[in-house]
Structures are given as C-alpha cells and as structure tokens.
Motif scaffolding. Structure first.
Motif, PDB file in Angstrom:
ATOM      1  N   GLY A   1       4.327  12.696 -10.334  1.00 20.62           N
ATOM      2  CA  GLY A   1       3.704  13.312 -11.538  1.00 20.62           C
ATOM      3  C   GLY A   1       2.378  13.891 -11.130  1.00 20.62           C
ATOM      4  O   GLY A   1       1.755  14.232 -10.083  1.00 20.62           O
ATOM      5  N   GLY A   2       1.603  14.464 -12.452  1.00 17.53           N
ATOM      6  CA  GLY A   2       0.583  15.161 -12.264  1.00 17.53           C
ATOM      7  C   GLY A   2       1.092  16.526 -11.702  1.00 17.53           C
ATOM      8  O   GLY A   2       1.969  17.232 -11.704  1.00 17.53           O
TER       9      GLY A   2
ATOM     10  N   ALA B   1       4.402  19.305 -10.104  1.00 21.43           N
ATOM     11  CA  ALA B   1       4.491  20.544 -10.540  1.00 21.43           C
ATOM     12  C   ALA B   1       4.646  21.381  -9.245  1.00 21.43           C
ATOM     13  O   ALA B   1       5.558  22.277  -9.164  1.00 21.43           O
ATOM     14  N   LYS B   2       4.146  20.972  -8.287  1.00 25.91           N
ATOM     15  CA  LYS B   2       4.322  21.494  -6.936  1.00 25.91           C
ATOM     16  C   LYS B   2       5.696  21.245  -6.490  1.00 25.91           C
ATOM     17  O   LYS B   2       6.247  22.301  -5.901  1.00 25.91           O
ATOM     18  N   GLU B   3       6.201  19.923  -6.514  1.00 26.34           N
ATOM     19  CA  GLU B   3       7.568  19.704  -6.278  1.00 26.34           C
ATOM     20  C   GLU B   3       8.521  20.340  -6.953  1.00 26.34           C
ATOM     21  O   GLU B   3       9.450  20.860  -6.396  1.00 26.34           O
ATOM     22  N   ASP B   4       8.533  20.559  -8.138  1.00 30.61           N
ATOM     23  CA  ASP B   4       9.201  21.488  -9.285  1.00 30.61           C
ATOM     24  C   ASP B   4       9.347  22.690  -8.749  1.00 30.61           C
ATOM     25  O   ASP B   4      10.246  23.353  -8.463  1.00 30.61           O
ATOM     26  N   VAL B   5       8.115  23.377  -8.231  1.00 30.48           N
ATOM     27  CA  VAL B   5       8.241  24.758  -8.111  1.00 30.48           C
ATOM     28  C   VAL B   5       8.977  24.887  -6.504  1.00 30.48           C
ATOM     29  O   VAL B   5       9.930  25.835  -6.472  1.00 30.48           O
TER      30      VAL B   5
ATOM     31  N   ALA C   1       0.814  -1.120   0.102  1.00 32.66           N
ATOM     32  CA  ALA C   1      -0.132   0.054  -0.083  1.00 32.66           C
ATOM     33  C   ALA C   1       0.837   1.302  -0.183  1.00 32.66           C
ATOM     34  O   ALA C   1       0.709   2.295  -0.452  1.00 32.66           O
ATOM     35  N   LEU C   2       1.819   1.319   0.861  1.00 28.02           N
ATOM     36  CA  LEU C   2       2.539   2.450   0.820  1.00 28.02           C
ATOM     37  C   LEU C   2       3.476   2.625  -0.523  1.00 28.02           C
ATOM     38  O   LEU C   2       3.711   3.824  -1.142  1.00 28.02           O
ATOM     39  N   VAL C   3       4.081   1.501  -1.309  1.00 35.10           N
ATOM     40  CA  VAL C   3       4.476   1.778  -2.619  1.00 35.10           C
ATOM     41  C   VAL C   3       3.654   2.063  -3.570  1.00 35.10           C
ATOM     42  O   VAL C   3       3.802   2.961  -4.286  1.00 35.10           O
ATOM     43  N   VAL C   4       2.454   1.571  -3.477  1.00 36.33           N
ATOM     44  CA  VAL C   4       1.115   2.352  -4.544  1.00 36.33           C
ATOM     45  C   VAL C   4       1.032   3.696  -4.128  1.00 36.33           C
ATOM     46  O   VAL C   4       0.882   4.412  -5.173  1.00 36.33           O
ATOM     47  N   THR C   5       0.844   4.074  -3.011  1.00 34.39           N
ATOM     48  CA  THR C   5       0.748   5.274  -2.623  1.00 34.39           C
ATOM     49  C   THR C   5       1.749   6.209  -3.168  1.00 34.39           C
ATOM     50  O   THR C   5       1.482   7.460  -3.614  1.00 34.39           O
ATOM     51  N   ILE C   6       3.100   6.037  -3.100  1.00 37.46           N
ATOM     52  CA  ILE C   6       4.122   6.898  -3.550  1.00 37.46           C
ATOM     53  C   ILE C   6       4.301   6.868  -5.003  1.00 37.46           C
ATOM     54  O   ILE C   6       4.533   7.931  -5.636  1.00 37.46           O
ATOM     55  N   VAL C   7       3.838   5.599  -5.744  1.00 35.92           N
ATOM     56  CA  VAL C   7       3.804   5.767  -7.171  1.00 35.92           C
ATOM     57  C   VAL C   7       2.649   6.708  -7.599  1.00 35.92           C
ATOM     58  O   VAL C   7       2.784   7.317  -8.537  1.00 35.92           O
ATOM     59  N   LYS C   8       1.584   6.553  -7.256  1.00 36.39           N
ATOM     60  CA  LYS C   8       0.625   7.445  -7.420  1.00 36.39           C
ATOM     61  C   LYS C   8       0.660   8.753  -7.110  1.00 36.39           C
ATOM     62  O   LYS C   8      -0.019   9.720  -7.835  1.00 36.39           O
ATOM     63  N   SER C   9       1.366   9.179  -6.213  1.00 35.31           N
ATOM     64  CA  SER C   9       1.702  10.769  -5.790  1.00 35.31           C
ATOM     65  C   SER C   9       2.617  11.131  -6.686  1.00 35.31           C
ATOM     66  O   SER C   9       3.050  12.756  -6.749  1.00 35.31           O
TER      67      SER C   9
END
Length: 55
Positions: A29-30, A34-38, A19-27
C-alpha cells in the motif's frame, strides 16, 4: 542448560519470521503500491504491444 540451547534457535527463527511478515505487511500500500502498479502496467503494456506486433 541443554534445554535453553535447544529452545533458542526456534525462538530466534520465530522472531525473524514475525519481523519478515511485519515488514511485508508494512510495505504493502501507500507509495509502494503506486510504484508496483506502474511497474505492472508497464509490463502488461509491453506484452500487449509485442502480441499485437506478432499478429
């Protein structure tokens, strides 16, 4: 029944890990990307400004 109680904790931990890995992968991109890049760009710009002021 001892074997059941011995096997349950590893299966529960494996389920939480998946579940942790799936959550990390889903978070990734998108709009989150953009927020992380800023945020990263702001930190880099601040570090560059501090470095230029010191020189």
């Amino acid at each position: 029944m001892d074997y059941v109680s011995a096997l349950v904790p590893p299966f529960v931990m494996a389920a939480f890990f998946i579940a942790l890995v799936v959550t990390i992968v889903k978070s990734q991109g998108g709009s989150n990307k953009a927020k992380e890049d800023v945020a990263v760009d702001a930190v880099i710009a601040r570090a560059e400004a501090t470095r230029q002021q010191q020189n």
